[in-house]
Design an enzyme around this catalytic site. Structure first.
Site, PDB file in Angstrom:
ATOM      1  N   HIS A 211      16.899  19.495   8.351  1.00  0.00           N
ATOM      2  CA  HIS A 211      17.668  20.674   7.281  1.00  0.00           C
ATOM      3  C   HIS A 211      18.782  21.243   7.454  1.00  0.00           C
ATOM      4  O   HIS A 211      19.599  20.881   8.438  1.00  0.00           O
ATOM      5  CB  HIS A 211      16.275  21.726   7.722  1.00  0.00           C
ATOM      6  CG  HIS A 211      16.566  23.193   6.785  1.00  0.00           C
ATOM      7  ND1 HIS A 211      16.923  24.049   6.524  1.00  0.00           N
ATOM      8  CD2 HIS A 211      15.556  23.242   5.682  1.00  0.00           C
ATOM      9  CE1 HIS A 211      17.325  24.986   5.204  1.00  0.00           C
ATOM     10  NE2 HIS A 211      15.527  24.412   4.921  1.00  0.00           N
TER      11      HIS A 211
ATOM     12  N   ASP B 183       9.194  21.956   3.814  1.00  0.00           N
ATOM     13  CA  ASP B 183       8.679  20.288   2.792  1.00  0.00           C
ATOM     14  C   ASP B 183       7.721  19.447   2.879  1.00  0.00           C
ATOM     15  O   ASP B 183       6.725  19.198   1.904  1.00  0.00           O
ATOM     16  CB  ASP B 183      10.367  19.490   2.129  1.00  0.00           C
ATOM     17  CG  ASP B 183      11.248  21.210   1.432  1.00  0.00           C
ATOM     18  OD1 ASP B 183      10.508  22.074   0.293  1.00  0.00           O
ATOM     19  OD2 ASP B 183      12.691  21.116   1.780  1.00  0.00           O
TER      20      ASP B 183
END
Length: 428
Positions: free
Chosen positions: A306, A363
């Site tokens: 991330h 995600d």
């Protein structure tokens, strides 16, 4: 005496106050930097620049922490509901039962979307990307609600926020039904927010409809986990547009467009597209893992690591269990989902991934859940937008109530110096 930072420039000393924080990074107030020194700061991408002071959410990328109004995301996802989270983000505190009942009642009053909006929807081809449709429909709400929001009126702000929260899930569901060529479903005020959205998405007029509570719970938690995430790209876009005193609907429409980008909300769609590519290539997962480890190869595994979290994404811890529950309940057998499970296993145990902290992020798991539910990949970001809506509204509301000035970043100009215009016959 409060802390300050001193700057020495061209033989002069300048002093700027330090802004204290409740948790995390402190700031340096440089609002007088340009007027006093003739300098500006250059921070491409605003990675080190604080544009506001906020009370809404906080994340610590190094420790893997995310708080909504001070509450850890793990507690919120386990114990709360999406509607409670909406209220928390907008009002600053968790609601009492009476406040929650009134909040739900007010949303129900605005849940009917004008029939004229259906005419706009029918103007889009089925090939249109749902995010483009959603952005357009959100902006079109302004035409049906033309009165400007008086931010000095608590009633006006609350009405605009409640109206958008009520109508937005209808618009999201309608974009899905358009994509599949299905008849549109209306809101059912007898149901709670997530059950209502679920039936608008998936109910067929030709058969009885059963709501799977495991699926509803998964949707509720996904919406909670996406509700806010500090000053991200789409939230900053909503605030940038809103700083010009543009309306809430126009501001959120801009946020939808920002979220559409593959580097932002489109990442979960990219996960599934990557898995499809691996499957079509023959399903040799090790080949693609080796490519990801090769620093000279451009291939990157989507859904791992991330930009902000340098440790495990705290939202991923929550959604991993939800993902497992959905797979077990629905008995999913899918080649791409099987690849995803194997890839997850590698990432959680391979020294390369562990050393570089390339853990599966939110995600990765959200894309898998949406695929398991039969939601088209192009709809993934629409689902993200529905979750992010209360955060956008809360950020917009906070910015307007704080009477923040219109956003106007500066630049360091590196083009040609002043020069005189030459007639075309004299140009070389």
């Amino acid at each position: 005496m409060s802390d300050s930072v001193k700057l020495y420039y061209q033989g002069k000393e300048y002093e700027f106050p330090v802004v204290e924080s409740t948790i995390g990074d402190k700031g340096i107030d440089i609002s007088k930097l340009r007027s006093e020194t003739g300098l500006i700061t250059l921070d491409v991408g605003f990675k080190n620049t604080g544009a506001t002071k906020s009370k809404i959410s906080y994340l610590d990328g190094d420790l893997g922490q995310l708080y909504y109004r001070g509450y850890p995301i793990e507690q919120i996802a386990e114990k709360s509901t999406f509607v409670e989270v909406m209220y928390l983000l907008l009002e600053g505190e968790l609601p009492t039962q009476a406040q929650l009942d009134e909040f739900k009642h007010n949303m129900n009053k605005y849940s009917l979307v004008s029939e004229e909006m259906k005419h706009l929807l029918k103007g889009f081809p089925r090939s249109a990307h749902p995010m483009g449709v959603l952005s357009s429909l959100t902006s079109a709400l302004t035409a049906f609600n033309p009165h400007a929001v008086n931010v000095k009126s608590e009633e006006d702000v609350r009405r605009a926020a409640t109206l958008l929260l009520a109508k937005f899930p209808v618009l999201c569901a309608w974009t899905y039904r358009l994509k599949l060529g299905l008849p549109l479903n209306y809101s059912d005020n007898r149901l709670d927010y997530v059950h209502n959205f679920y039936q608008m998405m998936f109910r067929f007029p030709t058969e009885d409809f059963h709501m799977d509570e495991v699926v509803v719970d998964a949707l509720d938690k996904l919406l909670i986990l996406h509700a806010d995430h500090e000053q991200n790209c789409s939230a900053s876009t909503v605030k940038m547009v809103g700083s010009a005193h543009s309306g809430l609907f126009a501001s959120v429409s801009a946020g939808v467009s920002a979220l559409w980008g593959p580097l932002h909300g489109g990442a979960n769609q990219a996960v599934i597209e990557m898995l499809e590519m691996i499957r079509k290539d023959g399903g040799d997962l090790q080949k693609w893992i080796d490519k990801a480890k090769n620093k000279n190869d451009d291939f990157r595994l989507m859904g791992f690591g991330h930009r902000v979290y340098r440790n495990f994404d705290p939202r991923a811890r929550v959604i991993k269990k939800v993902c497992d529950d959905v797979f077990n309940k629905l008995g999913i057998h899918d080649e791409e989902l099987d690849l995803a499970k194997k890839l997850e296993e590698v990432a959680l145990h391979d020294d390369y991934f562990i050393e570089k902290k390339l853990y599966p992020n939110v995600d990765f798991y959200s894309g898998l859940i949406y695929k398991a539910l039969g939601i088209p990949t192009e709809m993934f970001t629409v689902m993200f937008a529905l979750g992010r809506l209360p955060g956008w509204i809360a950020q917009w509301k906070e910015m307007r109530l704080n009477n923040e000035p219109i956003n106007r970043p500066r630049q360091v100009y590196i083009g040609s110096p002043k020069r005189d215009y030459a007639p075309i016959k004299d140009r070389k």
